[in-house]
Every structure is written in structure tokens, then in C-alpha cells.
Design a protein around this motif. Structure first.
Motif, mmCIF file in Angstrom:
data_model
loop_
_atom_site.group_PDB
_atom_site.id
_atom_site.type_symbol
_atom_site.label_atom_id
_atom_site.label_comp_id
_atom_site.label_asym_id
_atom_site.label_seq_id
_atom_site.Cartn_x
_atom_site.Cartn_y
_atom_site.Cartn_z
ATOM 1 N N THR A 35 78.438 65.588 23.713
ATOM 2 C CA THR A 35 77.837 64.323 24.129
ATOM 3 C C THR A 35 76.472 64.560 24.778
ATOM 4 O OG1 THR A 35 79.993 63.327 24.481
ATOM 5 C CG2 THR A 35 78.150 62.278 25.593
ATOM 6 N N GLN A 36 75.516 63.778 24.356
ATOM 7 C CA GLN A 36 74.173 63.843 24.924
ATOM 8 C C GLN A 36 74.144 63.057 26.230
ATOM 9 O OE1 GLN A 36 71.726 65.640 23.422
ATOM 10 N NE2 GLN A 36 73.245 66.204 21.891
ATOM 11 N N THR A 37 73.352 63.494 27.159
ATOM 12 C CA THR A 37 73.186 62.734 28.395
ATOM 13 C C THR A 37 72.115 61.668 28.168
ATOM 14 O OG1 THR A 37 71.624 64.379 29.201
ATOM 15 C CG2 THR A 37 73.904 64.600 29.928
ATOM 16 N N THR B 48 69.422 58.790 29.622
ATOM 17 C CA THR B 48 68.602 58.504 30.800
ATOM 18 C C THR B 48 68.720 57.047 31.222
ATOM 19 O OG1 THR B 48 66.702 58.152 29.359
ATOM 20 C CG2 THR B 48 66.934 60.344 30.347
ATOM 21 N N ARG C 33 74.236 55.372 29.958
ATOM 22 C CA ARG C 33 75.038 56.353 30.692
ATOM 23 C C ARG C 33 76.379 55.732 31.102
ATOM 24 N NH1 ARG C 33 71.187 58.407 33.764
ATOM 25 N NH2 ARG C 33 71.528 56.993 35.495
ATOM 26 N N GLU D 49 80.053 56.985 29.958
ATOM 27 C CA GLU D 49 81.076 57.323 30.955
ATOM 28 C C GLU D 49 82.345 56.510 30.745
ATOM 29 O OE1 GLU D 49 79.383 57.086 34.875
ATOM 30 O OE2 GLU D 49 77.899 58.628 34.424
#
Length: 140
Positions: free
Chosen positions: A55-57, A59, A64, A68
Motif C-alpha cells: 500500500t502506498q502512503t 498525502t 489516507r 486506513e
């Protein structure tokens, strides 16, 4: 070289007489079904680990939060599957121990139809209903 046993079909299982209850063919059928469930549950756990690792974070706070929430949902699902995996493994042990298909409370047959619907069942339908009524009475 060991030959692979032919597993009976669900239709063949349902057509057997009550006298055949938990014979070798029926136990082989449920062992195969439980082993398939175990394999699928283990595969799902591996997939979750791999997808969370990749999974990419994000910004953006909204992105996000979405990620989550998806992770939380995935982890809740895996937690339920982890608990089911323990039940599947316990059912496989009951097959090996010669206890599979018999009610843990009464010693009566659980029944083929119930085991098809819930291969991890440890109680007959009647014993399960009694337990649920008691739980409802004491939890209310």
C-alpha cells in the motif's frame, strides 16, 4: 506410491443411510472440505499481508483516511477468519480423534445437513438452540 482416495460427492453423501453416519467415506468428505477451507483461509491471510505491505502512503488526509478504513476493515475480516481457522483445525483434529460429527454436549449425531452448512459445528441443532436460549436469558 500412495493412491489418492476418491472423495464422494455431496449428493452421494446426502443419499447415504443413517447407518453409514460418520463412516470412512463421510469423514474423508468432511476432511477434504475442511482442508480446502483451511487452505483458503491461509491464502487470504497471505494476500492481506502482501497487499498491506504494498500500500502506498497518501498525502491527502481524505485518501489516507480511506486507506486506513480499508485496512481496518481488512484486519477485522482477517481476525474473523483467524478465529474460523482455529475452529477448522479443531474440527480436523476431531476427525483424527474419531469425535467428528458427534455433539460435544449430548453425544448424539450432529447430522449431515448441519455439518454441510457448518462443517465446524460441535453441537447438534437442538443443543445449540438450548445454549442460545440460555445465553439470551442470562445476557438480557
Amino acid at each position: 506410491m500412495a493412491t489418492k482416495k476418491k472423495i464422494i460427492t455431496e449428493q452421494e453423501l446426502l443419499s447415504m443411510s443413517d447407518d453409514d453416519y460418520m463412516n470412512e467415506a463421510q469423514l474423508d468428505f468432511f476432511r477434504a472440505r475442511l482442508q480446502a477451507m483451511e487452505s483458503e483461509l491461509r491464502h487470504n491471510a497471505g494476500q492481506t499481508t502482501e497487499s498491506m505491505r504494498q500500500t502506498q502512503t497518501a498525502t491527502d488526509p481524505n485518501d489516507r483516511a480511506t486507506i486506513e478504513e480499508e485496512h481496518a476493515l481488512e484486519l477485522r475480516t482477517r481476525d474473523r477468519e483467524r478465529k474460523l481457522l482455529k475452529k477448522v483445525q479443531a474440527a480436523l483434529k476431531r476427525i483424527d480423534d474419531g469425535e467428528y460429527g458427534w455433539c460435544a454436549e449430548t453425544g448424539e449425531p450432529i447430522g449431515i445437513a448441519r455439518l454441510l452448512a457448518r462443517p465446524t459445528a460441535t453441537l447438534s441443532l437442538e443443543a445449540q438452540q438450548r445454549r442460545e436460549i440460555k445465553q439470551k436469558m442470562y445476557n438480557d
